[in-house]
Design a protein around this motif. Structure first.
Motif, PDB file in Angstrom:
ATOM      1  N   GLN A 122      15.576  16.264 -16.953  1.00 41.48           N
ATOM      2  CA  GLN A 122      16.858  15.714 -17.275  1.00 41.48           C
ATOM      3  C   GLN A 122      17.838  16.586 -18.248  1.00 41.48           C
ATOM      4  OE1 GLN A 122      16.183  11.027 -16.751  1.00 41.48           O
ATOM      5  NE2 GLN A 122      16.213  11.644 -18.644  1.00 41.48           N
ATOM      6  N   LYS A 123      17.194  17.295 -19.170  1.00 42.94           N
ATOM      7  CA  LYS A 123      17.703  18.440 -19.890  1.00 42.94           C
ATOM      8  C   LYS A 123      18.233  19.477 -19.245  1.00 42.94           C
ATOM      9  CE  LYS A 123      15.342  17.337 -24.460  1.00 42.94           C
ATOM     10  NZ  LYS A 123      13.900  17.230 -24.449  1.00 42.94           N
ATOM     11  N   ARG A 124      17.780  19.734 -18.133  1.00 39.59           N
ATOM     12  CA  ARG A 124      18.112  21.159 -17.612  1.00 39.59           C
ATOM     13  C   ARG A 124      19.662  20.997 -17.050  1.00 39.59           C
ATOM     14  NH1 ARG A 124      12.976  21.924 -13.672  1.00 39.59           N
ATOM     15  NH2 ARG A 124      11.475  21.404 -15.309  1.00 39.59           N
ATOM     16  N   LYS A 125      20.360  22.001 -16.886  1.00 38.21           N
ATOM     17  CA  LYS A 125      21.856  22.000 -16.690  1.00 38.21           C
ATOM     18  C   LYS A 125      21.888  21.479 -15.269  1.00 38.21           C
ATOM     19  CE  LYS A 125      25.505  25.482 -16.597  1.00 38.21           C
ATOM     20  NZ  LYS A 125      25.829  26.478 -15.614  1.00 38.21           N
ATOM     21  N   VAL A 126      21.095  21.656 -14.350  1.00 36.76           N
ATOM     22  CA  VAL A 126      21.292  21.208 -12.854  1.00 36.76           C
ATOM     23  C   VAL A 126      21.672  19.569 -12.959  1.00 36.76           C
ATOM     24  CG1 VAL A 126      18.674  20.964 -12.393  1.00 36.76           C
ATOM     25  CG2 VAL A 126      20.470  21.225 -10.640  1.00 36.76           C
ATOM     26  N   CYS A 127      20.795  18.800 -14.183  1.00 44.13           N
ATOM     27  CA  CYS A 127      21.027  17.373 -14.036  1.00 44.13           C
ATOM     28  C   CYS A 127      22.427  17.053 -14.710  1.00 44.13           C
ATOM     29  CB  CYS A 127      20.176  16.786 -14.734  1.00 44.13           C
ATOM     30  SG  CYS A 127      18.669  16.551 -14.025  1.00 44.13           S
ATOM     31  N   ALA A 128      23.108  17.821 -15.332  1.00 40.87           N
ATOM     32  CA  ALA A 128      24.456  17.541 -15.749  1.00 40.87           C
ATOM     33  C   ALA A 128      24.514  16.225 -16.712  1.00 40.87           C
ATOM     34  CB  ALA A 128      25.352  17.268 -14.561  1.00 40.87           C
ATOM     35  N   ASN A 129      23.445  16.315 -17.560  1.00 38.48           N
ATOM     36  CA  ASN A 129      23.194  15.440 -18.560  1.00 38.48           C
ATOM     37  C   ASN A 129      23.359  13.669 -17.907  1.00 38.48           C
ATOM     38  OD1 ASN A 129      23.478  16.712 -20.852  1.00 38.48           O
ATOM     39  ND2 ASN A 129      25.766  16.802 -20.628  1.00 38.48           N
ATOM     40  N   THR A 138      20.824  11.007 -15.608  1.00 39.17           N
ATOM     41  CA  THR A 138      19.389  10.464 -15.586  1.00 39.17           C
ATOM     42  C   THR A 138      19.016  10.562 -14.355  1.00 39.17           C
ATOM     43  OG1 THR A 138      19.934   8.212 -15.295  1.00 39.17           O
ATOM     44  CG2 THR A 138      19.837   8.750 -17.657  1.00 39.17           C
ATOM     45  N   LEU A 139      17.512  10.403 -14.026  1.00 40.36           N
ATOM     46  CA  LEU A 139      17.063  10.557 -12.568  1.00 40.36           C
ATOM     47  C   LEU A 139      17.456   9.216 -12.013  1.00 40.36           C
ATOM     48  CD1 LEU A 139      14.845  10.991 -10.606  1.00 40.36           C
ATOM     49  CD2 LEU A 139      13.000  10.030 -12.188  1.00 40.36           C
ATOM     50  N   GLN A 140      17.476   8.013 -12.566  1.00 40.30           N
ATOM     51  CA  GLN A 140      18.118   6.890 -12.080  1.00 40.30           C
ATOM     52  C   GLN A 140      19.371   6.985 -11.461  1.00 40.30           C
ATOM     53  OE1 GLN A 140      16.110   6.918 -14.731  1.00 40.30           O
ATOM     54  NE2 GLN A 140      15.282   4.859 -15.498  1.00 40.30           N
ATOM     55  N   HIS A 141      20.227   7.665 -12.198  1.00 36.47           N
ATOM     56  CA  HIS A 141      21.510   7.674 -11.924  1.00 36.47           C
ATOM     57  C   HIS A 141      21.759   8.916 -10.678  1.00 36.47           C
ATOM     58  CE1 HIS A 141      26.103   8.367 -12.719  1.00 36.47           C
ATOM     59  NE2 HIS A 141      25.924   9.344 -11.876  1.00 36.47           N
ATOM     60  N   HIS A 142      20.857   9.592 -10.560  1.00 32.64           N
ATOM     61  CA  HIS A 142      20.789  10.794  -9.455  1.00 32.64           C
ATOM     62  C   HIS A 142      20.226   9.873  -8.233  1.00 32.64           C
ATOM     63  CE1 HIS A 142      21.784  14.153 -11.568  1.00 32.64           C
ATOM     64  NE2 HIS A 142      20.943  14.100 -12.577  1.00 32.64           N
ATOM     65  N   MET A 143      19.180   8.957  -8.261  1.00 34.41           N
ATOM     66  CA  MET A 143      18.795   8.338  -7.302  1.00 34.41           C
ATOM     67  C   MET A 143      19.742   7.376  -6.608  1.00 34.41           C
ATOM     68  SD  MET A 143      14.940   7.598  -8.699  1.00 34.41           S
ATOM     69  CE  MET A 143      14.469   6.842  -7.308  1.00 34.41           C
ATOM     70  N   LEU A 144      20.700   6.946  -7.342  1.00 33.75           N
ATOM     71  CA  LEU A 144      21.816   6.066  -6.897  1.00 33.75           C
ATOM     72  C   LEU A 144      22.660   6.906  -5.832  1.00 33.75           C
ATOM     73  CD1 LEU A 144      22.565   3.009  -7.362  1.00 33.75           C
ATOM     74  CD2 LEU A 144      24.342   3.888  -9.064  1.00 33.75           C
ATOM     75  N   GLU A 145      22.485   8.097  -5.729  1.00 33.62           N
ATOM     76  CA  GLU A 145      23.555   8.823  -4.863  1.00 33.62           C
ATOM     77  C   GLU A 145      23.189   8.817  -3.462  1.00 33.62           C
ATOM     78  OE1 GLU A 145      26.734  11.698  -5.078  1.00 33.62           O
ATOM     79  OE2 GLU A 145      25.622  10.386  -6.469  1.00 33.62           O
ATOM     80  N   PRO A 146      22.167   8.696  -2.797  1.00 33.67           N
ATOM     81  CA  PRO A 146      21.854   8.144  -1.398  1.00 33.67           C
ATOM     82  C   PRO A 146      22.217   6.772  -1.147  1.00 33.67           C
ATOM     83  CG  PRO A 146      19.970   9.250  -2.138  1.00 33.67           C
ATOM     84  CD  PRO A 146      20.870   9.055  -3.441  1.00 33.67           C
ATOM     85  N   VAL A 147      22.135   5.921  -2.128  1.00 27.96           N
ATOM     86  CA  VAL A 147      22.565   4.603  -1.965  1.00 27.96           C
ATOM     87  C   VAL A 147      23.906   4.484  -1.571  1.00 27.96           C
ATOM     88  CG1 VAL A 147      22.731   2.015  -2.823  1.00 27.96           C
ATOM     89  CG2 VAL A 147      20.746   3.555  -3.228  1.00 27.96           C
ATOM     90  N   GLN A 148      24.760   5.335  -2.069  1.00 37.65           N
ATOM     91  CA  GLN A 148      26.117   5.393  -2.143  1.00 37.65           C
ATOM     92  C   GLN A 148      26.669   6.302  -1.007  1.00 37.65           C
ATOM     93  OE1 GLN A 148      26.713   6.366  -6.044  1.00 37.65           O
ATOM     94  NE2 GLN A 148      26.975   4.323  -6.902  1.00 37.65           N
ATOM     95  N   ARG A 149      25.982   7.009  -0.274  1.00 35.96           N
ATOM     96  CA  ARG A 149      26.511   8.017   0.724  1.00 35.96           C
ATOM     97  C   ARG A 149      26.983   7.363   2.185  1.00 35.96           C
ATOM     98  NH1 ARG A 149      29.098  12.317   0.385  1.00 35.96           N
ATOM     99  NH2 ARG A 149      28.837  13.770   2.342  1.00 35.96           N
ATOM    100  N   ILE A 150      26.489   6.462   2.377  1.00 35.67           N
ATOM    101  CA  ILE A 150      26.762   5.793   3.930  1.00 35.67           C
ATOM    102  C   ILE A 150      28.137   5.114   3.644  1.00 35.67           C
ATOM    103  CG2 ILE A 150      26.226   4.123   5.756  1.00 35.67           C
ATOM    104  CD1 ILE A 150      23.189   4.752   5.393  1.00 35.67           C
ATOM    105  N   PRO A 151      28.287   4.487   2.825  1.00 32.08           N
ATOM    106  CA  PRO A 151      29.594   3.857   2.507  1.00 32.08           C
ATOM    107  C   PRO A 151      30.606   4.902   2.370  1.00 32.08           C
ATOM    108  CG  PRO A 151      28.158   2.684   1.054  1.00 32.08           C
ATOM    109  CD  PRO A 151      27.412   3.748   1.840  1.00 32.08           C
TER     110      PRO A 151
END
Length: 304
Positions: free
Chosen positions: A131-138, A140-153
């Motif tokens: 999560q500290k890496r630049k690619v994570c943009a500050n 959390t993992l949970q936050h990134h995991m939410l992305e597929p949930v929001q993709r279809i809408p």
């Protein structure tokens, strides 16, 4: 010259898809791969746990990175001579059913991350490191995991907009409208799957509290309401604490068990909803009382 509105939306679709594939890459190729490697070395958590957290992220990533994004890119490069995306989205739509599994698993996955972060400090540290890496943009993992949930809408919104802005004579009109209909069905399918799963989980939890009485366990039942009530005893003018479960087909009249091992309630009486009547009583001594009468029996109850 001003770009036509529909092209702007198609470009937005492409740009968000590119960003989305980067996010999926982070989930699958970074988080999943590195957590799995450490799990295999026996240093953090069981491999099964990592698999359960990421469910079918890999399939979703492969599909978008190897198929949908390249197809969209090709369409946008050819836009000047062939302005259309409807056909590509039609090919995409059936694969979006994969999301049903991901979305259904989401709450469980987030819960597993929390539980195992407490149990296993090395697991928590590895996640924190990534999560500290630049690619994570500050984030959390949970936050990134939410992305597929929001993709279809998101697809649904962009495509709705696209269809709205298409000129009546556009060569893409038929395809785009059909694609929108397909995406709409998939979104509905994934919401219905989640709702149905939640209903069954809640139902199962209720059955466990009732001690799994055989004649009661039925997956087609629907719990409508539950709660404590007082039973009024006409004989000695006293009340005692009881508990009601109202299903679509039956009312269960239960007694809370004192010993909290196993079932929470004991079913004393079951009244079929078919033929059941409920009448309010005007009792000055016991306010909020009502009478439930069914084929099996009549009860005088008092609500809070």
């Amino acid at each position: 010259i001003q770009e036509p509105e529909e092209k702007k939306i198609a470009l937005e679709l492409l740009e968000t898809e590119q960003a989305y594939v980067n996010r999926l890459h982070l989930l699958d190729q970074v988080f999943y791969t590195e957590l799995m490697k450490e799990a295999k070395n026996g240093k953090t958590v069981p491999e099964e746990v990592v698999k359960m957290i990421f469910s079918n992220t890999s399939s979703i990533y492969q599909f978008h990175a190897k198929f949908f994004l390249p197809e969209l890119q090709k369409r946008m490069e050819d836009w000047s001579c062939n302005p259309r995306i409807g056909d590509v989205i039609q090919k995409l739509a059936p694969f979006l059913k994969m999301y049903g599994e991901y979305v259904k698993n989401f709450d469980k996955a987030v819960e597993l991350i929390t539980v195992w972060s407490e149990k296993s400090p090395p697991f928590q540290e590895l996640i924190a490191d990534i999560q500290k890496r630049k690619v994570c943009a500050n984030l959390t993992l949970q936050h990134h995991m939410l992305e597929p949930v929001q993709r279809i809408p998101r697809y649904e919104l962009l495509l709705k907009d696209y269809v709205r802005k298409l000129p009546p004579k556009s060569p893409d009109r038929d395809d785009a409208e059909k694609a929108l209909e397909m995406i709409f069905m998939v979104a509905k399918h994934s919401n219905a799957a989640i709702a149905e799963m939640e209903r069954l989980q809640n139902l199962w939890a209720v059955y466990q509290r009732l001690g799994l009485e055989d004649d009661i366990v039925d997956p087609s039942n629907e719990l409508i309401k539950e709660g404590p009530v007082q039973k009024i005893s006409a004989r000695n003018n006293s009340t005692s604490e009881k508990y009601l479960f109202l299903f679509n087909n039956m009312l269960l009249y239960c007694v809370p068990r004192v010993i909290q091992v196993g079932a929470e309630f004991q079913v004393h009486l079951r009244i079929d909803v078919d033929g059941m009547k409920v009448r309010e009583l005007n009792d000055t001594q016991f306010p909020h009382t009502f009478l439930v009468s069914g084929k099996q029996r009549t009860l005088e109850l008092q609500a809070r």
